[in-house]
Design a protein around this motif. Structure first.
Motif, PDB file in Angstrom:
ATOM      1  N   THR A  47      -4.272   0.664   7.820  1.00 31.70           N
ATOM      2  CA  THR A  47      -3.138   1.491   8.219  1.00 31.70           C
ATOM      3  C   THR A  47      -3.572   2.944   8.111  1.00 31.70           C
ATOM      4  N   GLN A  49      -2.289   7.144   8.334  1.00 34.29           N
ATOM      5  CA  GLN A  49      -1.283   8.213   8.389  1.00 34.29           C
ATOM      6  C   GLN A  49      -2.042   9.514   8.546  1.00 34.29           C
ATOM      7  N   GLU A  53       2.911  14.418   7.512  1.00 28.31           N
ATOM      8  CA  GLU A  53       3.993  13.626   8.106  1.00 28.31           C
ATOM      9  C   GLU A  53       3.881  13.611   9.627  1.00 28.31           C
ATOM     10  N   GLY A  54       2.638  13.506  10.113  1.00 28.99           N
ATOM     11  CA  GLY A  54       2.376  13.392  11.542  1.00 28.99           C
ATOM     12  C   GLY A  54       2.199  14.708  12.269  1.00 28.99           C
ATOM     13  N   VAL A  64      -6.249  12.732   6.787  1.00 28.91           N
ATOM     14  CA  VAL A  64      -6.033  11.436   7.420  1.00 28.91           C
ATOM     15  C   VAL A  64      -6.172  10.393   6.313  1.00 28.91           C
ATOM     16  N   GLN A  65      -5.053   9.773   5.936  1.00 25.17           N
ATOM     17  CA  GLN A  65      -5.070   8.755   4.889  1.00 25.17           C
ATOM     18  C   GLN A  65      -5.240   7.380   5.514  1.00 25.17           C
ATOM     19  N   GLN A 107      -7.558   3.116  -0.674  1.00 27.38           N
ATOM     20  CA  GLN A 107      -7.043   4.219   0.133  1.00 27.38           C
ATOM     21  C   GLN A 107      -8.085   5.330   0.129  1.00 27.38           C
ATOM     22  N   THR A 109      -9.022   9.212   1.800  1.00 32.81           N
ATOM     23  CA  THR A 109      -8.506  10.384   2.508  1.00 32.81           C
ATOM     24  C   THR A 109      -9.682  11.135   3.107  1.00 32.81           C
ATOM     25  N   ALA A 137      -3.701   6.868  15.421  1.00 33.38           N
ATOM     26  CA  ALA A 137      -2.468   7.260  14.744  1.00 33.38           C
ATOM     27  C   ALA A 137      -1.867   8.457  15.475  1.00 33.38           C
ATOM     28  N   ILE A 139      -0.158  12.028  16.123  1.00 35.72           N
ATOM     29  CA  ILE A 139      -0.053  13.341  15.495  1.00 35.72           C
ATOM     30  C   ILE A 139       0.557  14.301  16.505  1.00 35.72           C
TER      31      ILE A 139
END
Length: 150
Positions: A47, A49, A53-54, A64-65, A107, A109, A137, A139
């Motif tokens: 996944t 992110q 918050e985008g 970018v996580q 996770q 980053t 993802a 953005i």
């Protein structure tokens, strides 16, 4: 023995001509199938992110996580993200090695940037040079104003 009449020769010639036209296309397509990414290992998922918050600010670094889960066989991999410039040109690739025992959930980053208006960021998981998994993802760029992050 009268196997070849004039009509049969014409039909045979048309069949040979069709085979000569179709065969190179089939061979070209077979070569392209071999260049496809490797098979995804069973139990591997990801996944992503991106940004704050985008959102991201043009020309500035953003996180970018990436969360990687492995329920299959253990292996070592590399997580990659691209920095993108004008005309979707890759300016640089940032990577981090990840050991994925079974079971594992890690996770990572990574930080990247974009110098032009991008609406997706591409993240890949590789084993050697083989792409195991790829995800985009969303953005959104912030070009005017401030991006305040707490």
């Amino acid at each position: 023995m009268r196997l070849l009449k004039s009509g049969a020769v014409i039909r045979l010639g048309a069949a040979v001509l069709a085979a000569l036209v179709v065969l190179p296309g089939l061979l070209w397509g077979a070569g392209r199938v071999a260049a496809a990414p490797g098979a995804q290992p069973a139990g591997l998922s990801m996944t992503v992110q991106a940004g704050f918050e985008g959102h991201y600010k043009l020309g500035e670094w953003f996180p970018v996580q990436v969360t990687v889960s492995n329920n299959g066989a253990p292996f070592d991999a590399e997580v990659q993200v691209d920095a993108v410039g004008d005309n979707d040109q890759t300016l640089a690739t940032y990577a981090r090695s990840v050991a994925l025992p079974a079971p594992a959930r890690k996770q990572v980053t990574l930080y990247t940037y974009a110098t032009s208006f991008q609406h997706t960021v591409r993240v890949r998981i590789l084993q050697g040079t083989t792409v195991l998994l790829e995800q985009r993802a969303p953005i959104d760029p912030v070009s005017n104003g401030f991006l305040l992050v707490v």
